[in-house]
Write a protein that holds these residues in place. Structure first.
Motif, PDB file in Angstrom:
ATOM      1  N   VAL A 148      46.847  58.091  47.186  1.00 20.70           N
ATOM      2  CA  VAL A 148      46.079  57.128  48.058  1.00 20.70           C
ATOM      3  C   VAL A 148      46.246  55.707  47.683  1.00 20.70           C
ATOM      4  O   VAL A 148      46.723  55.335  46.339  1.00 20.70           O
ATOM      5  CB  VAL A 148      44.540  57.352  47.451  1.00 20.70           C
ATOM      6  N   VAL A 149      46.131  54.808  48.768  1.00 23.77           N
ATOM      7  CA  VAL A 149      46.485  53.576  48.479  1.00 23.77           C
ATOM      8  C   VAL A 149      45.239  52.622  48.872  1.00 23.77           C
ATOM      9  O   VAL A 149      44.817  52.826  50.124  1.00 23.77           O
ATOM     10  CB  VAL A 149      47.803  52.879  49.199  1.00 23.77           C
ATOM     11  N   VAL A 150      44.714  51.910  48.258  1.00 20.16           N
ATOM     12  CA  VAL A 150      43.490  51.062  48.597  1.00 20.16           C
ATOM     13  C   VAL A 150      43.812  49.403  48.393  1.00 20.16           C
ATOM     14  O   VAL A 150      44.333  49.120  47.237  1.00 20.16           O
ATOM     15  CB  VAL A 150      42.344  51.369  47.776  1.00 20.16           C
ATOM     16  N   THR A 151      43.829  48.753  49.263  1.00 22.41           N
ATOM     17  CA  THR A 151      44.026  47.383  49.331  1.00 22.41           C
ATOM     18  C   THR A 151      42.475  46.731  49.331  1.00 22.41           C
ATOM     19  O   THR A 151      41.805  46.720  50.080  1.00 22.41           O
ATOM     20  CB  THR A 151      44.993  46.746  50.428  1.00 22.41           C
ATOM     21  N   ILE A 152      42.439  45.770  48.259  1.00 23.95           N
ATOM     22  CA  ILE A 152      41.320  44.957  48.135  1.00 23.95           C
ATOM     23  C   ILE A 152      41.541  43.418  48.219  1.00 23.95           C
ATOM     24  O   ILE A 152      42.628  43.046  47.793  1.00 23.95           O
ATOM     25  CB  ILE A 152      40.520  45.502  47.123  1.00 23.95           C
ATOM     26  N   LYS A 153      40.650  42.868  48.586  1.00 23.24           N
ATOM     27  CA  LYS A 153      40.993  41.294  48.736  1.00 23.24           C
ATOM     28  C   LYS A 153      39.843  40.498  47.745  1.00 23.24           C
ATOM     29  O   LYS A 153      38.662  40.761  48.116  1.00 23.24           O
ATOM     30  CB  LYS A 153      41.062  40.803  49.952  1.00 23.24           C
ATOM     31  N   ASP A 154      40.216  39.574  47.045  1.00 26.23           N
ATOM     32  CA  ASP A 154      39.513  38.622  46.140  1.00 26.23           C
ATOM     33  C   ASP A 154      39.173  37.333  47.048  1.00 26.23           C
ATOM     34  O   ASP A 154      40.119  36.569  47.300  1.00 26.23           O
ATOM     35  CB  ASP A 154      39.877  38.280  45.021  1.00 26.23           C
ATOM     36  N   ASP A 155      37.974  37.270  47.599  1.00 28.85           N
ATOM     37  CA  ASP A 155      37.455  36.278  48.583  1.00 28.85           C
ATOM     38  C   ASP A 155      37.744  34.934  47.942  1.00 28.85           C
ATOM     39  O   ASP A 155      37.999  33.888  48.438  1.00 28.85           O
ATOM     40  CB  ASP A 155      36.378  36.420  49.163  1.00 28.85           C
ATOM     41  N   GLN A 156      37.471  34.677  46.630  1.00 30.06           N
ATOM     42  CA  GLN A 156      37.551  33.401  45.797  1.00 30.06           C
ATOM     43  C   GLN A 156      38.858  33.004  45.617  1.00 30.06           C
ATOM     44  O   GLN A 156      39.338  31.787  45.734  1.00 30.06           O
ATOM     45  CB  GLN A 156      37.050  33.830  44.715  1.00 30.06           C
ATOM     46  N   THR A 157      39.922  33.978  45.169  1.00 29.61           N
ATOM     47  CA  THR A 157      41.047  33.425  44.950  1.00 29.61           C
ATOM     48  C   THR A 157      42.117  33.776  46.203  1.00 29.61           C
ATOM     49  O   THR A 157      43.402  33.347  45.875  1.00 29.61           O
ATOM     50  CB  THR A 157      41.620  34.384  43.656  1.00 29.61           C
ATOM     51  N   ASN A 158      41.831  34.410  47.037  1.00 25.26           N
ATOM     52  CA  ASN A 158      42.628  34.748  48.235  1.00 25.26           C
ATOM     53  C   ASN A 158      44.078  35.692  47.651  1.00 25.26           C
ATOM     54  O   ASN A 158      44.644  35.914  48.402  1.00 25.26           O
ATOM     55  CB  ASN A 158      43.034  33.681  48.951  1.00 25.26           C
ATOM     56  N   LYS A 159      43.772  36.447  46.624  1.00 29.15           N
ATOM     57  CA  LYS A 159      44.806  37.188  46.240  1.00 29.15           C
ATOM     58  C   LYS A 159      44.244  38.828  46.919  1.00 29.15           C
ATOM     59  O   LYS A 159      43.089  39.083  47.154  1.00 29.15           O
ATOM     60  CB  LYS A 159      44.694  37.483  44.655  1.00 29.15           C
ATOM     61  N   GLU A 160      45.454  39.476  47.082  1.00 27.38           N
ATOM     62  CA  GLU A 160      45.100  41.066  47.366  1.00 27.38           C
ATOM     63  C   GLU A 160      45.724  41.959  46.364  1.00 27.38           C
ATOM     64  O   GLU A 160      46.770  41.454  45.701  1.00 27.38           O
ATOM     65  CB  GLU A 160      46.054  41.330  48.612  1.00 27.38           C
ATOM     66  N   TYR A 161      45.112  43.066  46.110  1.00 29.94           N
ATOM     67  CA  TYR A 161      45.503  43.945  45.167  1.00 29.94           C
ATOM     68  C   TYR A 161      45.625  45.378  45.851  1.00 29.94           C
ATOM     69  O   TYR A 161      44.952  45.732  46.609  1.00 29.94           O
ATOM     70  CB  TYR A 161      44.317  44.060  44.000  1.00 29.94           C
ATOM     71  N   ILE A 162      46.745  45.919  45.628  1.00 34.75           N
ATOM     72  CA  ILE A 162      47.035  47.154  46.372  1.00 34.75           C
ATOM     73  C   ILE A 162      47.232  48.306  45.128  1.00 34.75           C
ATOM     74  O   ILE A 162      48.087  48.104  44.066  1.00 34.75           O
ATOM     75  CB  ILE A 162      48.498  46.950  46.865  1.00 34.75           C
ATOM     76  N   ILE A 163      46.232  49.251  45.234  1.00 35.96           N
ATOM     77  CA  ILE A 163      45.950  50.199  44.090  1.00 35.96           C
ATOM     78  C   ILE A 163      46.513  51.464  44.625  1.00 35.96           C
ATOM     79  O   ILE A 163      46.150  51.882  45.681  1.00 35.96           O
ATOM     80  CB  ILE A 163      44.432  50.368  43.854  1.00 35.96           C
ATOM     81  N   LYS A 164      47.515  51.959  43.914  1.00 43.94           N
ATOM     82  CA  LYS A 164      48.071  53.197  44.327  1.00 43.94           C
ATOM     83  C   LYS A 164      47.870  54.435  43.441  1.00 43.94           C
ATOM     84  O   LYS A 164      48.227  54.125  41.936  1.00 43.94           O
ATOM     85  CB  LYS A 164      49.634  53.252  44.476  1.00 43.94           C
ATOM     86  N   ARG A 165      47.188  55.530  43.571  1.00 44.08           N
ATOM     87  CA  ARG A 165      46.915  56.642  42.641  1.00 44.08           C
ATOM     88  C   ARG A 165      47.524  57.777  43.287  1.00 44.08           C
ATOM     89  O   ARG A 165      47.333  58.275  44.491  1.00 44.08           O
ATOM     90  CB  ARG A 165      45.455  56.707  42.506  1.00 44.08           C
ATOM     91  N   TYR A 166      48.270  58.646  42.495  1.00 44.65           N
ATOM     92  CA  TYR A 166      48.782  59.948  43.025  1.00 44.65           C
ATOM     93  C   TYR A 166      48.093  61.108  42.607  1.00 44.65           C
ATOM     94  O   TYR A 166      47.180  60.906  41.725  1.00 44.65           O
ATOM     95  CB  TYR A 166      50.155  60.289  42.348  1.00 44.65           C
ATOM     96  N   GLU A 219      49.655  42.919  42.821  1.00 45.67           N
ATOM     97  CA  GLU A 219      48.792  41.780  43.167  1.00 45.67           C
ATOM     98  C   GLU A 219      49.932  41.072  44.263  1.00 45.67           C
ATOM     99  O   GLU A 219      51.144  40.939  44.165  1.00 45.67           O
ATOM    100  CB  GLU A 219      48.833  40.904  42.141  1.00 45.67           C
ATOM    101  N   PHE A 220      49.241  40.507  45.543  1.00 43.34           N
ATOM    102  CA  PHE A 220      49.795  39.728  46.704  1.00 43.34           C
ATOM    103  C   PHE A 220      49.338  38.624  46.622  1.00 43.34           C
ATOM    104  O   PHE A 220      48.108  38.558  46.896  1.00 43.34           O
ATOM    105  CB  PHE A 220      49.946  40.596  47.863  1.00 43.34           C
ATOM    106  N   HIS A 221      50.100  37.486  46.466  1.00 42.62           N
ATOM    107  CA  HIS A 221      49.443  36.168  46.332  1.00 42.62           C
ATOM    108  C   HIS A 221      50.571  35.359  46.699  1.00 42.62           C
ATOM    109  O   HIS A 221      51.819  35.388  46.325  1.00 42.62           O
ATOM    110  CB  HIS A 221      48.926  35.884  45.023  1.00 42.62           C
ATOM    111  N   ASN A 222      50.374  34.318  47.715  1.00 40.14           N
ATOM    112  CA  ASN A 222      51.340  33.259  48.057  1.00 40.14           C
ATOM    113  C   ASN A 222      52.554  33.918  48.699  1.00 40.14           C
ATOM    114  O   ASN A 222      53.745  33.557  48.258  1.00 40.14           O
ATOM    115  CB  ASN A 222      51.520  32.214  46.962  1.00 40.14           C
ATOM    116  N   GLY A 223      52.656  35.097  49.292  1.00 40.80           N
ATOM    117  CA  GLY A 223      53.780  35.905  49.757  1.00 40.80           C
ATOM    118  C   GLY A 223      54.458  36.586  48.694  1.00 40.80           C
ATOM    119  O   GLY A 223      55.673  36.921  49.172  1.00 40.80           O
ATOM    120  N   GLU A 224      54.022  36.760  47.612  1.00 43.19           N
ATOM    121  CA  GLU A 224      54.817  37.246  46.489  1.00 43.19           C
ATOM    122  C   GLU A 224      53.906  38.543  45.990  1.00 43.19           C
ATOM    123  O   GLU A 224      52.791  38.533  45.755  1.00 43.19           O
ATOM    124  CB  GLU A 224      55.188  36.360  45.322  1.00 43.19           C
ATOM    125  N   TYR A 225      54.846  39.545  45.659  1.00 40.27           N
ATOM    126  CA  TYR A 225      54.237  40.935  45.024  1.00 40.27           C
ATOM    127  C   TYR A 225      54.417  40.752  43.864  1.00 40.27           C
ATOM    128  O   TYR A 225      55.849  40.597  43.350  1.00 40.27           O
ATOM    129  CB  TYR A 225      54.956  42.078  45.593  1.00 40.27           C
TER     130      TYR A 225
END
Length: 146
Positions: A73-91, A104-110
């Protein structure tokens, strides 16, 4: 505020592969009995908390029957304050070959910020401001299904 923006299931229960972008606002999931509506919700909660509700048994029960490739399962969540995205992967399979992770995805970098179950749960607890176990109980603490 954290917002769920994507849910992906691969080899989970009846799904070979499903990738759902989640928009803000009201969202409805409709379908016949047995079509996978509850699987989507349970998959989302498994991704966010790493826990499976009692009616499903263990995380191994998430694995699609007859499928050799481990489900996840992969869930992507976004922090509206920091504009960071977090990609959670669980098997669906436990073990060192298939560790849970948060990227973490921020400023075009993982950047991988947590791996392995305990580290991922601790990281997400800090991010959520509540432990994964408590979040799970709050979401599934209905109709005596804990």
């Amino acid at each position: 505020m954290l917002t769920v923006t994507r849910l992906k299931l691969s080899n989970i229960c009846q799904y070979d592969e499903i990738d759902i972008p989640i928009e803000t606002g009201l969202m409805a999931v409709c379908g016949r009995n047995g079509s996978g509506k509850s699987t989507l919700l349970r998959g989302l909660m498994y991704g966010l908390t790493g826990l499976v509700d009692g009616s499903w048994g263990t995380q191994a029960n998430l694995q699609k029957d007859g499928c050799i490739t481990p489900g996840y399962v992969v869930v992507t969540i976004k922090d509206d304050q920091t504009n960071k995205e977090y990609i959670i992967k669980r098997y669906s399979t436990a073990g060192t070959k298939f560790p849970d992770s948060v990227t973490e995805f921020h400023n075009g970098e993982y950047k991988e910020v947590a791996t392995r179950r305990k580290t991922v749960d601790a990281y997400l607890g800090e991010l959520y401001g509540i432990s994964c176990a408590l979040l799970f109980q709050l979401c599934w603490g209905r109709q005596g299904q804990l």
